[in-house]
Design a protein around this motif. Structure first.
Motif, PDB file in Angstrom:
ATOM      1  N   GLY A  95       2.671 -22.952  -9.262  1.00 31.09           N
ATOM      2  CA  GLY A  95       1.911 -21.901  -8.593  1.00 31.09           C
ATOM      3  C   GLY A  95       2.309 -20.517  -9.074  1.00 31.09           C
ATOM      4  O   GLY A  95       1.457 -19.640  -9.251  1.00 31.09           O
ATOM      5  N   TYR A  96       3.622 -20.331  -9.306  1.00 33.35           N
ATOM      6  CA  TYR A  96       4.109 -19.045  -9.816  1.00 33.35           C
ATOM      7  C   TYR A  96       3.536 -18.746 -11.199  1.00 33.35           C
ATOM      8  O   TYR A  96       3.082 -17.627 -11.465  1.00 33.35           O
ATOM      9  N   ARG A  97       3.563 -19.744 -12.086  1.00 33.97           N
ATOM     10  CA  ARG A  97       3.006 -19.533 -13.428  1.00 33.97           C
ATOM     11  C   ARG A  97       1.519 -19.209 -13.357  1.00 33.97           C
ATOM     12  O   ARG A  97       1.022 -18.338 -14.085  1.00 33.97           O
ATOM     13  N   PHE A  98       0.807 -19.907 -12.473  1.00 34.49           N
ATOM     14  CA  PHE A  98      -0.626 -19.660 -12.325  1.00 34.49           C
ATOM     15  C   PHE A  98      -0.892 -18.244 -11.837  1.00 34.49           C
ATOM     16  O   PHE A  98      -1.748 -17.524 -12.379  1.00 34.49           O
ATOM     17  N   GLU A  99      -0.146 -17.795 -10.834  1.00 35.55           N
ATOM     18  CA  GLU A  99      -0.345 -16.454 -10.296  1.00 35.55           C
ATOM     19  C   GLU A  99       0.067 -15.386 -11.306  1.00 35.55           C
ATOM     20  O   GLU A  99      -0.555 -14.318 -11.400  1.00 35.55           O
ATOM     21  N   LEU A 100       1.132 -15.656 -12.069  1.00 34.22           N
ATOM     22  CA  LEU A 100       1.573 -14.692 -13.073  1.00 34.22           C
ATOM     23  C   LEU A 100       0.527 -14.540 -14.174  1.00 34.22           C
ATOM     24  O   LEU A 100       0.246 -13.418 -14.622  1.00 34.22           O
ATOM     25  N   VAL A 101      -0.066 -15.657 -14.592  1.00 37.21           N
ATOM     26  CA  VAL A 101      -1.128 -15.592 -15.607  1.00 37.21           C
ATOM     27  C   VAL A 101      -2.332 -14.825 -15.057  1.00 37.21           C
ATOM     28  O   VAL A 101      -2.955 -14.023 -15.767  1.00 37.21           O
ATOM     29  N   LYS A 102      -2.654 -15.040 -13.787  1.00 37.14           N
ATOM     30  CA  LYS A 102      -3.776 -14.314 -13.176  1.00 37.14           C
ATOM     31  C   LYS A 102      -3.527 -12.810 -13.185  1.00 37.14           C
ATOM     32  O   LYS A 102      -4.426 -12.014 -13.454  1.00 37.14           O
ATOM     33  N   LEU A 103      -2.282 -12.420 -12.890  1.00 36.90           N
ATOM     34  CA  LEU A 103      -1.967 -10.994 -12.850  1.00 36.90           C
ATOM     35  C   LEU A 103      -2.032 -10.359 -14.232  1.00 36.90           C
ATOM     36  O   LEU A 103      -2.680  -9.325 -14.430  1.00 36.90           O
ATOM     37  N   VAL A 104      -1.356 -10.958 -15.198  1.00 41.66           N
ATOM     38  CA  VAL A 104      -1.291 -10.334 -16.522  1.00 41.66           C
ATOM     39  C   VAL A 104      -2.600 -10.452 -17.280  1.00 41.66           C
ATOM     40  O   VAL A 104      -2.782  -9.790 -18.316  1.00 41.66           O
ATOM     41  N   SER A 105      -3.527 -11.289 -16.804  1.00 42.28           N
ATOM     42  CA  SER A 105      -4.833 -11.366 -17.458  1.00 42.28           C
ATOM     43  C   SER A 105      -5.758 -10.229 -17.038  1.00 42.28           C
ATOM     44  O   SER A 105      -6.797 -10.017 -17.676  1.00 42.28           O
ATOM     45  N   GLN A 106      -5.380  -9.495 -15.984  1.00 47.75           N
ATOM     46  CA  GLN A 106      -6.191  -8.361 -15.554  1.00 47.75           C
ATOM     47  C   GLN A 106      -5.980  -7.192 -16.505  1.00 47.75           C
ATOM     48  O   GLN A 106      -4.842  -6.856 -16.853  1.00 47.75           O
ATOM     49  N   TRP A 107      -7.053  -6.540 -16.883  1.00 45.67           N
ATOM     50  CA  TRP A 107      -6.946  -5.466 -17.880  1.00 45.67           C
ATOM     51  C   TRP A 107      -6.110  -4.309 -17.365  1.00 45.67           C
ATOM     52  O   TRP A 107      -5.378  -3.677 -18.126  1.00 45.67           O
ATOM     53  N   ARG A 108      -6.187  -4.004 -16.055  1.00 49.89           N
ATOM     54  CA  ARG A 108      -5.431  -2.866 -15.552  1.00 49.89           C
ATOM     55  C   ARG A 108      -3.929  -3.136 -15.559  1.00 49.89           C
ATOM     56  O   ARG A 108      -3.126  -2.236 -15.794  1.00 49.89           O
ATOM     57  N   VAL A 109      -3.531  -4.405 -15.303  1.00 47.25           N
ATOM     58  CA  VAL A 109      -2.109  -4.731 -15.338  1.00 47.25           C
ATOM     59  C   VAL A 109      -1.596  -4.674 -16.769  1.00 47.25           C
ATOM     60  O   VAL A 109      -0.492  -4.167 -17.041  1.00 47.25           O
TER      61      VAL A 109
END
Length: 460
Positions: free
Chosen positions: A28-42
């Motif tokens: 779940g952590y890896r999934f959420e981390l990928v979701k965050l860093v895939s955002q252009w603003r992040v």
């Protein structure tokens, strides 16, 4: 809780249902981390934090006009270790509250805007693990951003100017290695109030749903804390605010180090971080995820969010007050004898620096026997912040019967920082340059920054 309707009953046949288990926290952590860093603003924030500070520090360090109103700004031409501290002061005021808002303040609210909570619950099968994964991923990104600001500003300063010794807030010279260690500790201490703002951001994201106020909550709280720090608050109240560690790191750059306010500020910030995150967890576990129109709960926000944090402030004031040795609702911590001691100590160290510039016979602080007589608004028993402090510094030179004297006008801020502006004589502190055998050089006694410890005693 109602979320278990979606979280504990996967749509599979009876034979498979017995084998279905929640997704692990690591996945779940890896999934959420990928979701965050895939955002252009992040991605843009990460890139900016690792590049822009270096360019800013290197650019400012090459200018003839420096940010002298910023702590350590006047030394940016002399050493590369001043730039990271200037950047830290800016980050504590603006950058870090904004970063926590954009990351922690949106990590739960984004699911509300996209309407993806039911899909996430079906996939993970555990609201508790979803919360842990989201919190861990957001804190990872925040730490990465803070590390980028620190490393980038250090690289920019050292490459542009060099790792020369740094003048501390009491005028003593820190070696390059000592300065590097204290700069690292200063940035590390800034993580504590950043985590406190992150916890408040998580609470706002859970509490207010898709409302933009959840995204802005850390920045609003940080702004309120900054405004409060500008007021003449009692010492116990000032140290009990979670943002005080953004200021108290300056105690690292005195000798001995003023660790008391810093340690209290870090401890208070960590307590706020834990309590705010725990409140966010309680609200998250009580939420009804089957309500597709959920847009935050104003009543619950008051009873489970604002009131507990207000109570926490009262508790921290009650706990911090005995540690300060000052009554909880009185005492600014800025007293005449403290100001006099700080000014005299800084003058002694800087006078020796000026002596070396002019190639005069070396003299020690013990030989100078510097002392300062300070008044505030013309009163001999002055106390508190203000720009009406006036100090007359006296010193003695070996073999000279006459006593030297210099006048300084002081502007003391409520948090104990002061700037001393030389008011004569011209040969000592009345001009911003001194004529040395090698040519004109900045006069260290013309203006200098200092720090008055707010606590009764100093423990290094």
């Amino acid at each position: 809780m109602t979320a278990t309707i979606a979280g504990e009953r996967p749509t599979v046949d009876d034979g498979q249902a017995g084998r279905a288990r929640p997704v692990s926290v690591a996945r779940g952590y890896r999934f959420e981390l990928v979701k965050l860093v895939s955002q252009w603003r992040v991605r843009l924030l990460v890139l900016a934090c690792w590049i822009v500070p270096a360019l800013f520090v290197a650019g400012v360090s090459q200018q003839s006009t420096l940010p002298v109103d910023t702590l350590f700004g006047r030394w940016m031409l002399a050493t590369g270790w001043a730039g990271p501290l200037v950047m830290l002061g800016f980050a504590g005021l603006y950058a870090l509250p904004l970063l926590t808002s954009l990351v922690a303040g949106d990590v739960f609210a984004s699911e509300d805007r996209l309407g993806t909570w039911r899909h996430l619950l079906v996939a993970v099968r555990s609201p508790r693990r979803i919360f842990v994964a989201k919190v861990s991923a957001s804190l990872t990104v925040i730490v990465l951003l803070v590390a980028g600001l620190a490393v980038s500003s250090v690289v920019g300063g050292v490459l542009a100017i060099g790792g020369h010794p740094l003048v501390g807030l009491d005028g003593h010279l820190l070696s390059s290695g000592d300065a590097a260690g204290r700069v690292a500790l200063a940035w590390l201490s800034a993580l504590a109030p950043t985590l406190a703002l992150a916890g408040i951001g998580l609470l706002g994201s859970v509490m207010l749903g898709r409302s933009p106020m959840g995204l802005l909550l850390p920045a609003i709280v940080a702004l309120a804390m900054q405004l409060l720090q500008m007021l003449p608050l009692p010492v116990a109240v000032r140290l009990a605010l979670p943002g005080y560690a953004f200021i108290s790191w300056n105690g690292l750059f005195t000798s001995p180090a003023q660790l008391g306010p810093l340690l209290i500020g870090v401890a208070v910030s960590l307590v706020w971080a834990v309590v705010a995150t725990a409140l966010a967890y309680v609200l998250f576990m009580r939420r009804d995820f089957t309500d597709l129109s959920y847009d935050g709960s104003g009543r619950r926000a008051l009873t489970a969010g604002i009131l507990p944090l207000a109570g926490l402030l009262v508790v921290t004031v009650a706990v911090v007050a005995p540690a300060t040795g000052i009554p909880p609702l009185s005492g600014s911590g800025i007293e005449q004898d403290k100001v006099q001691s700080s000014v005299a100590t800084a003058f002694s160290h800087l006078y020796r620096m000026q002596t070396q510039q002019l190639h005069r016979p070396a003299v020690t602080e013990a030989q100078l026997k510097s002392s300062a007589a300070c008044t505030k608004g013309g009163q001999d028993d002055g106390e508190g912040a203000g720009n009406d402090w006036r100090c007359v510094v006296s010193w003695h030179l070996p073999g000279v019967k006459a006593t030297g004297q210099a006048i300084y006008q002081l502007d003391v801020t409520p948090d104990g920082r002061f700037m001393a502006d030389g008011d004569g004589p011209k040969e000592v502190n009345g001009y911003f340059l001194v004529r040395t055998p090698e040519g004109d050089a900045p006069n260290p006694l013309w203006q200098f920054d200092g720090n008055v410890e707010l606590l009764p005693t100093s423990k290094g």
